[in-house]
Design an enzyme around this catalytic site. Structure first.
Site, PDB file in Angstrom:
ATOM      1  N   LYS A 125      61.854  71.993  35.898  1.00 37.93           N
ATOM      2  CA  LYS A 125      62.445  73.255  35.442  1.00 37.93           C
ATOM      3  C   LYS A 125      63.481  72.990  34.348  1.00 37.93           C
ATOM      4  O   LYS A 125      63.535  73.696  33.343  1.00 37.93           O
ATOM      5  CB  LYS A 125      63.089  73.994  36.621  1.00 37.93           C
TER       6      LYS A 125
ATOM      7  N   GLN B 133      66.907  76.199  45.172  1.00 39.72           N
ATOM      8  CA  GLN B 133      65.611  75.571  45.441  1.00 39.72           C
ATOM      9  C   GLN B 133      65.314  75.578  46.937  1.00 39.72           C
ATOM     10  O   GLN B 133      66.156  75.192  47.750  1.00 39.72           O
ATOM     11  CB  GLN B 133      65.616  74.140  44.877  1.00 39.72           C
TER      12      GLN B 133
ATOM     13  N   ASP C  71      64.149  84.381  40.709  1.00 41.69           N
ATOM     14  CA  ASP C  71      63.020  84.155  41.614  1.00 41.69           C
ATOM     15  C   ASP C  71      62.446  85.486  42.122  1.00 41.69           C
ATOM     16  O   ASP C  71      61.353  85.511  42.676  1.00 41.69           O
ATOM     17  CB  ASP C  71      63.488  83.370  42.856  1.00 41.69           C
TER      18      ASP C  71
HETATM   19  N1  GUN Z   1      60.262  76.134  46.239  1.00 35.77           N
HETATM   20  C1  GUN Z   1      58.923  76.191  46.004  1.00 35.77           C
HETATM   21  N2  GUN Z   1      58.653  77.190  45.143  1.00 35.77           N
HETATM   22  C2  GUN Z   1      59.822  77.775  44.826  1.00 35.77           C
HETATM   23  C3  GUN Z   1      60.184  78.845  43.980  1.00 35.77           C
HETATM   24  O1  GUN Z   1      59.361  79.488  43.321  1.00 35.77           O
HETATM   25  N3  GUN Z   1      61.518  79.123  43.912  1.00 35.77           N
HETATM   26  C4  GUN Z   1      62.444  78.446  44.633  1.00 35.77           C
HETATM   27  N4  GUN Z   1      63.713  78.812  44.514  1.00 35.77           N
HETATM   28  N5  GUN Z   1      62.140  77.440  45.420  1.00 35.77           N
HETATM   29  C5  GUN Z   1      60.839  77.112  45.516  1.00 35.77           C
END
Ligand code: GUN
Length: 300
Positions: A54, A98, A127
């Site tokens: 990311k 996360q 998100d």
């Molecule tokens: N863990 C796995 N996929 C995601 C996601 O799309 N967002 C977040 N915050 N954590 C994740």
């Protein structure tokens, strides 16, 4: 004839270039660059990789990023304090905590994930996990869209696959993918227009008794269960489109929720793993971060 492989990597790269161009216009209009704040609690190896990817993707799109690492032993109060700090920091456009948070078995303190996600300011919720953003989506007036399902809408649109009037079966009912995916495709419109909405949607899940029969009725089958290769060729209607959201590590190899080789012989189009849906999630996260920065600059 084997199925067409839907190249998510290529489409994600197109979207990332579009976001980068939009970021440039936004910044040349006198705005600070958008900034994504990621919070990583603990040392989960997969989460470390996701967060690093990311950060890299942000840098390439001209989006600033910050990473707040917190030890696995972080308490709920400490994490809520971090979220509050990021909520009130005007330099932060988007906040991403996360997931998963460390379980007690992994040295965690038993943080209530929902309480943390609920604490993120909805205007920074890139998100789209907050109840406000989920509610707005449910009502057909979305603000942020959750990244993976939105990526799938973009993938369908950009490969010329329409969902209007079609039967879509979503296997999986998670808050991150299954539920919002079903909701988005059942709406009257999408960010890509009504052709990639207006579907007749069935949500199937682990307690669905006649799963094979239901999957075989799908014009478009979306597998988001997190069980390696559980969708087999007999569950696919000949000529159906198969979207595989699964990313499962099996003996050091990544496999999807679909048994790819046999499914490819039956479907008309299919997403590979890796290189299918996965890359689109990050592309849509960049899109949401820019959108957050624009809304905040406009004082919304
Ligand atoms: N863990 C796995 N996929 C995601 C996601 O799309 N967002 C977040 N915050 N954590 C994740």
């Amino acid at each position: 004839m084997p199925a067409t492989r839907l190249d998510g990597k290529k489409i994600a790269s197109e979207i990332r270039s579009e976001v980068a161009a939009d970021v440039e216009t936004f910044v040349s209009g006198g705005n600070h660059p958008p900034q994504l704040a990621a919070v990583l609690v603990g040392e989960d190896p997969a989460s470390q990789v996701y967060v690093r990817n990311k950060e890299r993707a942000c840098a390439k799109a001209g989006i600033a990023s910050r990473l707040d690492r917190m030890p696995a032993a972080t308490t709920q109060a400490e994490l809520l304090a971090k979220v509050a700090e990021l909520n009130s920091d005007p330099a932060v456009s988007g906040i991403l905590v996360q997931l998963p948070l460390p379980s007690k078995a992994n040295g965690g303190t038993g943080i209530d994930e929902r309480a943390v996600l609920d604490a993120i300011d909805p205007i920074k919720d890139v998100d789209a996990f907050s109840p406000v953003n989920v509610g707005l989506l449910m009502q057909g007036r979305p603000r942020f869209l959750p990244c993976t399902p939105h990526g799938i809408v973009q993938l369908l649109h950009r490969t010329g696959i329409e969902t209007s009037g079609k039967h879509v079966v979503v296997v999986g009912r998670s808050d991150i993918v299954g539920k919002p995916m079903a909701m988005m495709l059942a709406q009257k419109d999408s960010t890509c227009g009504p052709a990639v909405a207006n579907a007749t949607v069935t949500i199937a899940h682990s307690r669905t008794s006649n799963l094979t029969e239901i999957c075989r009725q799908a014009d478009i089958l979306i597998a988001a269960v997190g069980r390696p290769e559980m969708i087999t060729a007999d569950m696919i209607q000949p000529g159906a489109v198969v979207i595989d959201v699964g990313i499962n590590r099996v003996e050091d190899k990544l496999v999807g929720d679909v048994a790819f080789d046999e499914a490819e012989a039956v479907a008309s189009a299919i997403t590979p793993v890796p290189g299918g849906v996965g890359p689109l999630t990050i592309a849509m996260l960049l899109h949401n971060t820019l959108m957050a920065a624009k809304m905040q600059a406009a004082g919304k």
